[in-house]
Structure formats: structure tokens, C-alpha cells
Design a protein around this motif. Structure first.
Motif, PDB file in Angstrom:
ATOM      1  N   THR A 184       0.837  -1.197   0.000  1.00  0.00           N
ATOM      2  CA  THR A 184       0.000   0.000   0.000  1.00  0.00           C
ATOM      3  C   THR A 184       0.872   1.248   0.000  1.00  0.00           C
ATOM      4  OG1 THR A 184      -0.098   0.223   2.413  1.00  0.00           O
ATOM      5  CG2 THR A 184      -1.729  -1.232   1.373  1.00  0.00           C
ATOM      6  N   ARG A 185       0.260   2.378  -0.380  1.00  0.00           N
ATOM      7  CA  ARG A 185       0.998   3.635  -0.406  1.00  0.00           C
ATOM      8  C   ARG A 185       1.474   4.023   0.989  1.00  0.00           C
ATOM      9  NH1 ARG A 185      -0.178   9.424  -0.099  1.00  0.00           N
ATOM     10  NH2 ARG A 185       1.238  10.565  -1.501  1.00  0.00           N
ATOM     11  N   GLY A 186       0.598   3.892   1.981  1.00  0.00           N
ATOM     12  CA  GLY A 186       0.967   4.279   3.337  1.00  0.00           C
ATOM     13  C   GLY A 186       2.172   3.518   3.852  1.00  0.00           C
ATOM     14  N   GLU A 187       2.221   2.201   3.582  1.00  0.00           N
ATOM     15  CA  GLU A 187       3.354   1.394   4.031  1.00  0.00           C
ATOM     16  C   GLU A 187       4.638   1.815   3.317  1.00  0.00           C
ATOM     17  OE1 GLU A 187       2.074  -3.043   4.870  1.00  0.00           O
ATOM     18  OE2 GLU A 187       0.977  -2.263   3.129  1.00  0.00           O
ATOM     19  N   ALA A 188       4.538   2.081   2.025  1.00  0.00           N
ATOM     20  CA  ALA A 188       5.729   2.479   1.271  1.00  0.00           C
ATOM     21  C   ALA A 188       6.266   3.816   1.750  1.00  0.00           C
ATOM     22  CB  ALA A 188       5.400   2.534  -0.220  1.00  0.00           C
ATOM     23  N   VAL A 189       5.367   4.767   1.998  1.00  0.00           N
ATOM     24  CA  VAL A 189       5.780   6.092   2.456  1.00  0.00           C
ATOM     25  C   VAL A 189       6.458   6.005   3.819  1.00  0.00           C
ATOM     26  CG1 VAL A 189       4.921   8.343   3.218  1.00  0.00           C
ATOM     27  CG2 VAL A 189       4.063   7.340   1.097  1.00  0.00           C
ATOM     28  N   ARG A 190       5.862   5.241   4.727  1.00  0.00           N
ATOM     29  CA  ARG A 190       6.439   5.126   6.072  1.00  0.00           C
ATOM     30  C   ARG A 190       7.817   4.472   6.038  1.00  0.00           C
ATOM     31  NH1 ARG A 190       2.846   2.002  10.280  1.00  0.00           N
ATOM     32  NH2 ARG A 190       3.330   0.290   8.854  1.00  0.00           N
ATOM     33  N   ALA A 191       7.953   3.413   5.239  1.00  0.00           N
ATOM     34  CA  ALA A 191       9.247   2.728   5.153  1.00  0.00           C
ATOM     35  C   ALA A 191      10.315   3.642   4.577  1.00  0.00           C
ATOM     36  CB  ALA A 191       9.105   1.469   4.298  1.00  0.00           C
ATOM     37  N   LEU A 192       9.964   4.409   3.552  1.00  0.00           N
ATOM     38  CA  LEU A 192      10.936   5.297   2.932  1.00  0.00           C
ATOM     39  C   LEU A 192      11.348   6.408   3.885  1.00  0.00           C
ATOM     40  CD1 LEU A 192      12.567   6.100   0.485  1.00  0.00           C
ATOM     41  CD2 LEU A 192      10.549   7.234  -0.451  1.00  0.00           C
ATOM     42  N   ALA A 193      10.376   7.009   4.576  1.00  0.00           N
ATOM     43  CA  ALA A 193      10.693   8.077   5.529  1.00  0.00           C
ATOM     44  C   ALA A 193      11.596   7.563   6.644  1.00  0.00           C
ATOM     45  CB  ALA A 193       9.409   8.659   6.113  1.00  0.00           C
ATOM     46  N   GLY A 194      11.323   6.357   7.134  1.00  0.00           N
ATOM     47  CA  GLY A 194      12.136   5.802   8.206  1.00  0.00           C
ATOM     48  C   GLY A 194      13.565   5.533   7.778  1.00  0.00           C
ATOM     49  N   ALA A 195      13.738   4.991   6.583  1.00  0.00           N
ATOM     50  CA  ALA A 195      15.087   4.707   6.091  1.00  0.00           C
ATOM     51  C   ALA A 195      15.873   5.992   5.891  1.00  0.00           C
ATOM     52  CB  ALA A 195      15.005   3.922   4.787  1.00  0.00           C
ATOM     53  N   LEU A 196      15.230   7.010   5.333  1.00  0.00           N
ATOM     54  CA  LEU A 196      15.916   8.285   5.129  1.00  0.00           C
ATOM     55  C   LEU A 196      16.306   8.923   6.454  1.00  0.00           C
ATOM     56  CD1 LEU A 196      13.749   9.885   2.297  1.00  0.00           C
ATOM     57  CD2 LEU A 196      16.139   9.182   2.109  1.00  0.00           C
ATOM     58  N   ALA A 197      15.401   8.877   7.433  1.00  0.00           N
ATOM     59  CA  ALA A 197      15.691   9.492   8.731  1.00  0.00           C
ATOM     60  C   ALA A 197      16.886   8.826   9.411  1.00  0.00           C
ATOM     61  CB  ALA A 197      14.454   9.422   9.626  1.00  0.00           C
ATOM     62  N   ARG A 198      17.055   7.518   9.182  1.00  0.00           N
ATOM     63  CA  ARG A 198      18.163   6.790   9.826  1.00  0.00           C
ATOM     64  C   ARG A 198      19.440   6.795   9.000  1.00  0.00           C
ATOM     65  NH1 ARG A 198      13.956   3.213  10.214  1.00  0.00           N
ATOM     66  NH2 ARG A 198      14.951   1.779   8.742  1.00  0.00           N
ATOM     67  N   ALA A 199      19.379   7.308   7.786  1.00  0.00           N
ATOM     68  CA  ALA A 199      20.551   7.295   6.914  1.00  0.00           C
ATOM     69  C   ALA A 199      21.673   8.149   7.497  1.00  0.00           C
ATOM     70  CB  ALA A 199      20.174   7.794   5.526  1.00  0.00           C
TER      71      ALA A 199
END
Length: 665
Positions: free
Chosen positions: A395-410
């Protein structure tokens, strides 16, 4: 059959093409400027040919040098990537005239779509809906309008104009930028739609007369008319999707399209669609289409097969999609400083949780298409994009959350990036609800704030100071076992000074005999002073990791030091600091009102004269760097006292561009 492919490009797209070539058994050839000699894409190629020089005009835009490189390396095909010569009809013709296979549409198609004015006229006859446009500024009576370059794309040469008084300057500026970017200063004017959305359709054609559509992408989050977040499938209704597909197919069939292409549209708030342009190449955002196609199409592989004369399989024309994909363009720039490009050495580049690079992923996860690695140098000659990070989920919501989390931890150390802004956009309620359009960033200034909350910055600075002390003790040649800052008078604390985003920072702290944090404070140039002896406890401190208990909540902060630069990554965000020497050497004092070059570049235009009175915000000169123009504005009302750099002059970071004597009347 293509046996050896030369990629006439650099960075991420060269690596992307090489990845497919390795899977298909095709040998690869890179061409590179002197600046790119040690770049990852050069190391990954089977062969590499030097293009002497650094600037695009000296290297990647030299048709003769690239054809010579193909001859010397034995390449039998050329892939243009995107940008540079990718949509240059003369280059495509020269490649085929040299007896090489051109991986792209025929030169005549590139020429027809490369001139946006001619393309609009041609496709209008095919029934593709168009916005009103003008070539004569005197004919424009309704505003707002958008000034656009007729050749090229990527947002270069675009200017929004809201009244007649600003039109002439916008046209002149757009012409100059377009000429510098594409070698053609022709511009036209088009009606500007407020709250419009940028959507596009991926098309693919073969040499047997077949043209397929591969779905819709949403590309409305943009800065300076350039996309920074893209999604697939697009956020449109089934009825709008069908109209987009029909219009894109009509455009492709009208020119007998071959290869990968994109037809871009403007979607109005009331659901009307209007043609913007056709890009006769692979798009930057092609990974989101690859990730949502059932079975995972490799668009680069399809390009190579079509160039070899293979027909498109019928299953490639499939309107269904698989889950949701979203991509961000991670760029070396400072959004809060007018999108000022950033240069330097990328000391660390790590995105956690990546499931694959340059390829389709079979389950929910992250894909990374990057042009850089640890130690890469980011210069001023090329586009500021470092990498694309893409997430796929059901789903879009899951994809957005995963991407935001990975970027924040980069961990992104050494060069300023737009990471914080991207995370804030992805996490905003409006974005989650799909309430987006091309003016999103203009209406949401809150996304320009750093991820690290202001009230957490003192603890971050404290962690940097404690890590520095721990590192010094670990490196001590003698008495390394003594606690940091040990002295006969334990009541005297330690002081570490840093330069930060808002000026100088002084961290004072004292450890007791047991190594516990007895007291601490952080004082900034802004006269802010933070103390918290009773709220912060030191749990552990090494040169690379500091653990603090803050108000009963344990926080782990990762610290990476390169020379005097200190990078701190924590659960709330990241900070970059520079430790200052305890006894600084004297430096020359700058004249009051001096404006310094923020990065290396060229002064393309000077708008004022010495002795001229200016108001705050007036343009003084224009600096060109990383293929974009950056205005230098008067910070205060005053008089121009000095203009040491003439138009055409090259400058390095920190060079005085102008001196304004402030008007105190």
C-alpha cells in the motif's frame, strides 16, 4: 546483438545501465571527465575512456570525443542515459552514421519532440489536449504564466510570472539559463495553472509499430520545477487514468515512437489534462514503474532488446500494477538556503535496510540507485542528485512510512543534503492524504525545518563534546586510563567549542571522580543557554558512540569524526558540527556588509553598479553553479560599495562577491 555498450553519461544512470548489462552478459564502456576519474561508475565498467577536462562542455557534451571513445574501445552500441546528449538528435544521428546501435528513439523523433513548440503543434493535430501558449511576450494579457525553454527540460529555463511588469526580466533570465544548459535560448510562454499536478505516462515502442503504455506516475512534489518525489501508480481515478493512457498512446503513435519515453501532463484541479512535453529517453524516475509492474520489468533491458530489433511482448501492455512504489531524489543542496547546491567530500553514505541496488525487489523493501559511495567528491560541474531511494510495499501508506524511516536513519556525512525536507514531506498529513500539487512546498514552509528539534540540539552538541574527549583519551600515548579532564581541582569543568548551523556553540561540562556527568551547559551565539545537570546522565561514551539518559529516556547517538568535522546521528535527527581550535590563529577581517560566494561557480550577470542604492532583496548578481542559476540578493538597504568580480568571473567558496554599506537613515 549488442556485445559492448558505451554509456555516454555518468553517475547513477551509468551504474544503472551497467547493472542490467552485467545481467544480460553485455560488456560495458564508461566515459569520464577528469573530475569523475575515481567515480564508482568508472570502476564498475569493463573499460573506461577519459574525456579530458571537467565541465560538461569539455566532456560529456562532446559528440566527437564520445564517438572516438566508442571506436577506441570497440563498442558497438551507445546508451545516452538522461541529461547531457540524451535528447540531442544530432548525437543520435552521429551514432547511427558511425555504424553503431543507438539505444533510443530515432533522431527524427528526438528532433520532433525536442522543440517543444513544434511538438505541441504536431501532437495537437493528433488530438492531444494542449494549454494556450505564446511566443511573443507582448501578446500575453492573462496571468499567471510560465516561461519555458523550448529545448531541454529538468526545470531549467522555467519562470513563473504573475504580472506583466516581471515578464521581460523572466524571459531574459530563462533565455540565458536555457542557452547555458541546452545551447538553445529559445523560450515560449504558457498559461500557468494554480494547484496543478504533474503526472506522466511511461510509454514504450518497438521497431514493429507497437506502442505500449506502462502506467501513470505522480510527480507533483517539485522544487524549482524539478521533481524530487515520484510515485507509481499515479494518484488518479480510473477515468483520468484511461484518458492519460489514450493521450499518451496518441502521442507515441503520432511520431512512430521507438524505445522508452515519457509523455508528461498537467492535471488541473477539475480533472482536465494538458500535454506538457514528451521526453525521448529513460526518465530519472523509471524505478517506480519497474517496481509496480507485475513480474518486474527491466526498462533498461527492454531498451537494449528493442534497439536490437526485438518486438515488445504482448504482456508488456498490462494496465494492472503490483503494490505501490515511491522514490525520492537525494540531492546535495540546502533547501532552507534557496536550494543552494552543496559541494565537498561525502565522508559517509549509508542508507539502512536496502534490499537491492539498481534492480527489482520481490518483496516489500528498499531499492537504492546511487551514483556515490563513501569518499565520493561532489563538485560544481554536474547535477546535485546523489542518489534515488525507492520503497515498495503493498500500500501507499506502508511504502511512504518505510521510505521516511530509512531516510531518517541514513548517515549522510560531509555534504549538506535535502534529506530532512524529504522526510518532513513524506511524514506530513497532507502528503499522506494525497493533497499534493506542484505548489506543495510553497504552501508548507514547515517542511524546510531541520528534523532535529531545537530542544534536542544541546544534547547533540554535548554528545559531540563527550565523544571528542573519549577519543582523545583513547588516543593518548600515556596515562590513557585517567578519566577525561582529570585534574587536581575537580570543580573546574571542560570546554569544547564548535561551529554549527547558527554560529558558534560552547559546550561546558564537568565529570566527577567516578566519571559521571556532574553538570553541563551549552551556550550559543544567539545568547541561548541550556543547562540540565539533573536531567542528563552519561551512560557510556566512546569516540563513535555516546549513550545518554535524558529525563529517564535512554538515547544512543552515533558520532563520526573526520578531521575537525563531527557528525552526530540520533533518534530525532542529525547535526553537523566543526570543532574549533582552542587557540585560533588571527584572520583578516572582512569589510562590513561583505557578501561571500557560498560555493564555487561563475558570475553570469551583474545587475547593479558601484554607488547604486539598493533595497533589501534586490538582485545584485547571478551566480551559476551545478547547472543552475542562483541570485545573490542585497541583505539590507544600502549602497553598493564594491563589486570585485565582473560578469564572467570564476569564484571559489568564500570569495567576496559584493560589499553593501548599510543605510542607517
Amino acid at each position: 546483438m549488442i556485445n559492448r555498450l558505451l554509456v555516454a553519461n555518468r553517475g547513477e544512470i551509468a551504474r544503472r545501465v551497467f547493472a542490467t548489462c552485467r545481467a544480460m552478459g553485455v560488456q560495458t564502456v564508461a566515459v569520464h571527465s577528469d573530475t569523475d576519474a575515481d567515480a564508482p561508475f568508472v570502476a564498475e565498467a569493463d573499460q573506461a575512456v577519459r574525456l579530458p577536462g571537467d565541465t560538461p562542455a569539455e566532456t560529456y557534451l562532446r559528440v566527437d570525443l564520445i564517438l572516438d571513445a566508442a571506436r577506441r574501445s570497440g563498442a558497438d552500441a551507445v546508451h545516452p542515459g538522461y541529461g547531457f546528449l540524451a535528447e540531442n538528435a544530432e548525437f543520435a544521428a552521429a551514432v547511427t552514421d558511425a555504424g553503431l546501435t543507438w539505444v533510443g528513439p530515432p533522431a527524427k523523433v528526438i528532433a520532433a519532440m525536442g522543440d517543444k513548440l513544434a511538438a505541441k503543434a504536431l501532437l495537437a493535430e493528433a488530438g492531444v489536449p494542449m494549454l494556450p501558449s505564446w511566443t511573443d511576450a507582448d501578446e500575453v494579457v492573462d496571468f499567471p504564466v510560465l516561461v519555458k525553454a523550448s529545448a531541454g527540460g529538468g526545470g531549467r529555463g522555467m519562470r513563473i510570472v504573475r504580472d506583466a511588469a516581471a515578464l521581460a526580466e523572466a524571459v531574459a533570465s530563462a533565455r540565458h539559463e536555457a542557452a547555458a544548459a541546452f545551447g538553445d535560448g529559445t523560450v515560449f510562454i504558457e498559461r500557468y495553472v494554480e494547484r496543478g499536478r504533474h503526472v506522466e505516462v511511461q510509454i514504450f515502442g518497438d521497431t514493429h509499430g507497437t506502442v505500449h503504455v506502462l502506467g501513470v506516475r505522480e510527480c507533483s512534489i517539485q522544487r524549482r520545477h524539478q521533481k524530487i518525489i515520484e510515485e507509481a501508480p499515479g494518484l488518479v481515478t480510473a477515468e483520468v487514468r484511461e484518458r492519460l493512457h489514450e493521450a499518451a498512446l496518441a502521442a507515441g503513435r503520432a511520431v512512430d515512437y521507438v524505445g522508452a519515453g515519457t509523455v508528461e501532463f498537467l492535471l488541473t484541479p477539475d480533472g482536465a489534462i494538458y500535454f506538457l512535453e514528451m521526453n525521448t529517453r529513460l526518465q530519472v524516475e523509471h524505478p517506480v514503474t519497474e517496481l509496480v509492474t507485475p513480474g518486474g520489468l527491466d526498462l533498461v533491458g527492454m531498451q537494449l532488446l528493442v534497439a536490437e530489433g526485438e518486438p515488445l511482448p504482448a504482456q508488456h501492455h498490462d494496465p494492472t500494477t503490483r503494490g505501490y512504489a515511491i522514490e525520492v531524489r537525494l540531492c546535495a543542496e540546502e533547501p532552507a538556503q534557496g536550494w543552494r547546491p552543496a559541494t565537498g567530500t561525502l565522508h559517509r553514505f549509508h542508507v539502512p535496510g536496502v534490499d537491492g541496488e539498481f534492480r527489482w525487489i520481490q518483496r516489500a523493501g528498499l531499492r537504492l540507485d546511487s551514483g556515490v559511495v563513501d569518499g565520493s567528491t561532489v563538485g560544481v560541474h554536474y547535477d546535485s542528485m546523489l542518489a534515488k531511494v525507492i520503497a515498495w510495499a503493498p500500500t501507499r501508506g506502508e511504502a511512504v512510512r518505510a521510505l521516511a524511516g530509512a531516510l531518517a536513519r541514513a548517515e549522510l556525512h560531509g555534504v549538506a543534503t535535502n534529506r530532512d525536507l524529504l522526510v518532513r514531506v513524506l511524514r506530513s498529513p497532507e502528503f499522506a492524504a494525497g493533497e499534493i500539487d506542484t505548489g506543495f512546498l510553497d504552501r508548507h514552509p514547515e517542511v524546510f525545518a531541520p528534523l532535529l528539534p531545537a530542544d534536542q540540539f544541546p544534547v547533540t552538541a554535548l554528545a559531540a563534546a563527550l565523544a571528542a574527549a573519549a577519543r582523545r583519551r583513547a588516543d593518548a600515548p600515556v596515562l590513557a586510563g585517567l578519566p577525561s579532564g582529570w585534574r587536581n581541582v575537580p570543580a573546574v569543568g571542560q570546554v569544547t567549542r564548535f561551529s554549527g548551523p547558527d554560529g558558534e556553540i560552547e559546550v561546558r561540562y564537568r565529570l566527577d571522580r567516578a566519571g559521571r556527568l556532574a553538570e553541563w551547559s551549552v551556550e550559543r551565539d544567539t545568547d541561548d543557554r541550556d543547562t540540565g545537570a539533573s536531567t542528563v546522565e552519561l551512560v557510556e561514551a566512546t569516540g563513535s558512540r555516546v549513550v545518554l539518559d535524558v529525563g529517564g529516556v535512554r538515547r544512543v547517538l552515533r558520532v563520526h569524526r573526520v578531521g575537525s568535522q563531527v557528525f552526530v546521528d540520533g533518534p530525532d535527527g542529525a547535526a553537523s558540527l566543526t570543532e574549533l581550535p582552542r587557540f585560533p590563529l588571527p584572520t583578516a577581517e572582512l569589510a562590513a556588509g561583505s557578501l561571500l560566494a557560498p560555493l564555487p561557480g561563475a558570475v553570469t550577470r551583474v545587475h547593479v553598479q558601484v554607488g547604486q542604492r539598493v533595497a533589501a532583496g534586490d538582485p545584485l548578481l547571478t551566480l551559476e553553479a551545478m547547472k543552475l542559476e542562483h541570485p545573490v540578493l542585497a541583505p539590507v538597504d544600502g549602497v553598493v560599495a564594491e563589486l570585485p568580480v565582473p560578469a564572467g568571473g570564476q569564484v571559489q567558496t568564500g570569495i567576496v562577491l559584493a560589499v553593501i554599506e548599510e543605510d542607517h537613515r
